[in-house]
Scaffold this motif. Structure first.
Motif, short mmCIF file in Angstrom:
data_model
loop_
_atom_site.label_atom_id
_atom_site.label_comp_id
_atom_site.label_asym_id
_atom_site.label_seq_id
_atom_site.Cartn_x
_atom_site.Cartn_y
_atom_site.Cartn_z
N ASP A 57 9.85 16.66 -3.52
CA ASP A 57 9.80 17.55 -2.36
C ASP A 57 10.97 17.33 -1.42
N GLY A 58 12.15 17.12 -2.00
CA GLY A 58 13.35 16.96 -1.19
C GLY A 58 13.52 15.58 -0.60
N ILE A 59 12.62 14.66 -0.90
CA ILE A 59 12.71 13.30 -0.38
C ILE A 59 13.35 12.40 -1.44
N LYS A 60 14.40 11.71 -1.07
CA LYS A 60 15.09 10.81 -2.00
C LYS A 60 14.33 9.50 -2.09
N ILE A 61 14.04 9.07 -3.31
CA ILE A 61 13.31 7.83 -3.55
C ILE A 61 14.12 6.96 -4.50
N GLN A 62 14.22 5.68 -4.18
CA GLN A 62 14.97 4.76 -5.03
C GLN A 62 14.29 3.39 -4.98
N THR A 112 13.61 9.06 -17.48
CA THR A 112 12.31 8.54 -17.87
C THR A 112 11.25 9.11 -16.93
N ALA A 113 10.02 8.68 -17.10
CA ALA A 113 8.92 9.07 -16.23
C ALA A 113 7.94 7.92 -16.14
N MET A 114 7.31 7.77 -14.98
CA MET A 114 6.27 6.77 -14.82
C MET A 114 4.99 7.28 -15.49
N LEU A 115 4.45 6.47 -16.41
CA LEU A 115 3.28 6.90 -17.17
C LEU A 115 1.97 6.42 -16.57
N ALA A 116 1.97 5.22 -15.97
CA ALA A 116 0.71 4.69 -15.45
C ALA A 116 0.98 3.48 -14.57
N LEU A 117 0.01 3.20 -13.68
CA LEU A 117 -0.04 1.95 -12.93
C LEU A 117 -1.23 1.16 -13.45
N LEU A 124 10.61 13.31 -13.08
CA LEU A 124 11.73 12.78 -13.85
C LEU A 124 12.49 11.77 -13.01
N ILE A 125 12.77 10.62 -13.59
CA ILE A 125 13.41 9.54 -12.87
C ILE A 125 14.68 9.13 -13.60
N THR A 126 15.79 9.11 -12.89
CA THR A 126 17.04 8.63 -13.46
C THR A 126 17.07 7.11 -13.30
N THR A 127 17.22 6.41 -14.42
CA THR A 127 17.19 4.96 -14.41
C THR A 127 18.56 4.43 -14.81
N TYR A 128 19.13 3.61 -13.95
CA TYR A 128 20.49 3.10 -14.15
C TYR A 128 20.45 1.68 -14.70
N LEU A 129 21.20 1.47 -15.74
CA LEU A 129 21.33 0.14 -16.33
C LEU A 129 22.25 -0.72 -15.47
N PRO A 130 22.21 -2.04 -15.63
CA PRO A 130 22.92 -2.94 -14.71
C PRO A 130 24.39 -2.64 -14.50
N ARG A 142 0.83 -1.22 0.00
CA ARG A 142 0.00 0.00 0.00
C ARG A 142 0.86 1.26 0.00
N GLN A 143 1.91 1.28 0.81
CA GLN A 143 2.79 2.45 0.87
C GLN A 143 3.54 2.65 -0.44
N ILE A 144 4.02 1.54 -1.01
CA ILE A 144 4.77 1.62 -2.27
C ILE A 144 3.86 2.14 -3.38
N LYS A 145 2.63 1.63 -3.46
CA LYS A 145 1.70 2.08 -4.50
C LYS A 145 1.38 3.56 -4.35
N GLN A 146 1.25 4.03 -3.13
CA GLN A 146 0.95 5.44 -2.89
C GLN A 146 2.06 6.34 -3.45
N ILE A 147 3.31 5.94 -3.21
CA ILE A 147 4.44 6.74 -3.71
C ILE A 147 4.52 6.66 -5.23
N LEU A 148 4.29 5.48 -5.80
CA LEU A 148 4.33 5.34 -7.25
C LEU A 148 3.22 6.17 -7.91
N ARG A 149 2.04 6.21 -7.29
CA ARG A 149 0.96 7.05 -7.83
C ARG A 149 1.39 8.51 -7.87
N ALA A 150 2.09 8.96 -6.82
CA ALA A 150 2.55 10.35 -6.78
C ALA A 150 3.56 10.62 -7.90
N LEU A 151 4.41 9.63 -8.19
CA LEU A 151 5.37 9.80 -9.28
C LEU A 151 4.66 9.90 -10.62
#
Length: 257
Positions: free
Chosen positions: A94-99, A55-60, A41-47, A26-35
């Protein structure tokens, strides 16, 4: 891989931050919805860790158990994404680091555009307390740590290493590649770190992870991610003051003051 690139993706792989990992769906989904809503904008690192794209999250979708994110404009990057077993995504809201990690990745078309589909992450790091951000040590003021290494005969050997980054939870150090005394779980006491303008602190550290990396000058070193053990409140206070001063000075330079 350069040390600088590796710093950006270490958080999810470090035990220093295990207590800040969210696992509750539930918590993870809430944060993903906000994204998604904020088109963050999300920086995505390859292996490999030395290539990334924005990139950006388009939908859940599928009861928010899968997510859609935008493809890169570069075909070569998209091919690597499609073949990757896992990606690491990092952003700030909002200044909160998310990974968080992404796996089960598939190429799709979403609303007429190239995109990727991935499983909802089962863990997500959310850091909002200032003292747990890692400060990359400034090149202009070298930050060093002296580690006593016990010897079979004679007094301890004192190894001076460069501090790569530091926080209230621990630090990362660059260890010569031929040093074989460093291994995950190993502890070192009476380590001395000199904080420019604030003096020296004595700490006990525990090695959490170890990676072989190459500096920009081509020199191979070991990067040891370490956790502070029973850090005294006085030492933590000096670390926080040092971090604040470095960030304040950096902001002043950027403003041209």
């Amino acid at each position: 891989m350069t040390i600088e690139n590796h710093n950006r993706v270490e958080l999810l792989r470090s035990d220093d931050f295990a207590q800040y990992l969210l696992h509750e769906p539930r918590q993870i989904k809430q944060i993903l919805r906000a994204l998604v809503d904020n088109r963050a904008l999300i920086t995505t690192y390859l292996p490999s860790g030395n290539q990334s794209f924005l990139t950006a999250m388009l939908a859940l979708i599928d009861d928010e158990e899968r997510l859609v994110f935008d493809a890169s404009k570069e075909g070569a990057v998209n091919r690597r994404v499609a073949e990757a077993e896992e990606l690491i995504c990092a952003t700030q809201v909002d200044g909160i680091k998310i990974q968080f990690p992404l796996d089960d990745i598939q190429e799709v078309t979403f609303e007429g555009r190239d995109a990727f589909l991935a499983a909802r992450p089962d863990r997500l790091l959310r850091l909002q307390r200032r003292e747990f951000y890692r400060l990359v040590a400034p090149i202009t003021h070298a930050l060093n740590c002296v580690i006593p290494l016990a010897q079979k005969d004679g007094p301890p050997r004192r190894l001076e290493v460069r501090v790569l980054d530091i926080s209230g939870g621990g630090l990362a150090i660059a260890v010569p590649a031929d040093e074989d005394v460093f291994s995950p779980g190993r502890e070192f006491g009476d380590c001395r770190i000199t904080l420019p303008d604030f003096g020296a602190i004595t700490v006990r550290i525990k090695v959490r992870n170890l990676f072989r990396v190459t500096n920009r000058n081509g020199v191979e070193v070991l990067r040891a991610g370490c956790q502070f053990v029973d850090l005294p409140a006085s030492a933590n206070n000096l670390i926080q003051r040092y971090i604040f001063k470095v960030e304040r000075d950096r902001s002043a330079r950027e403003r041209g003051m």
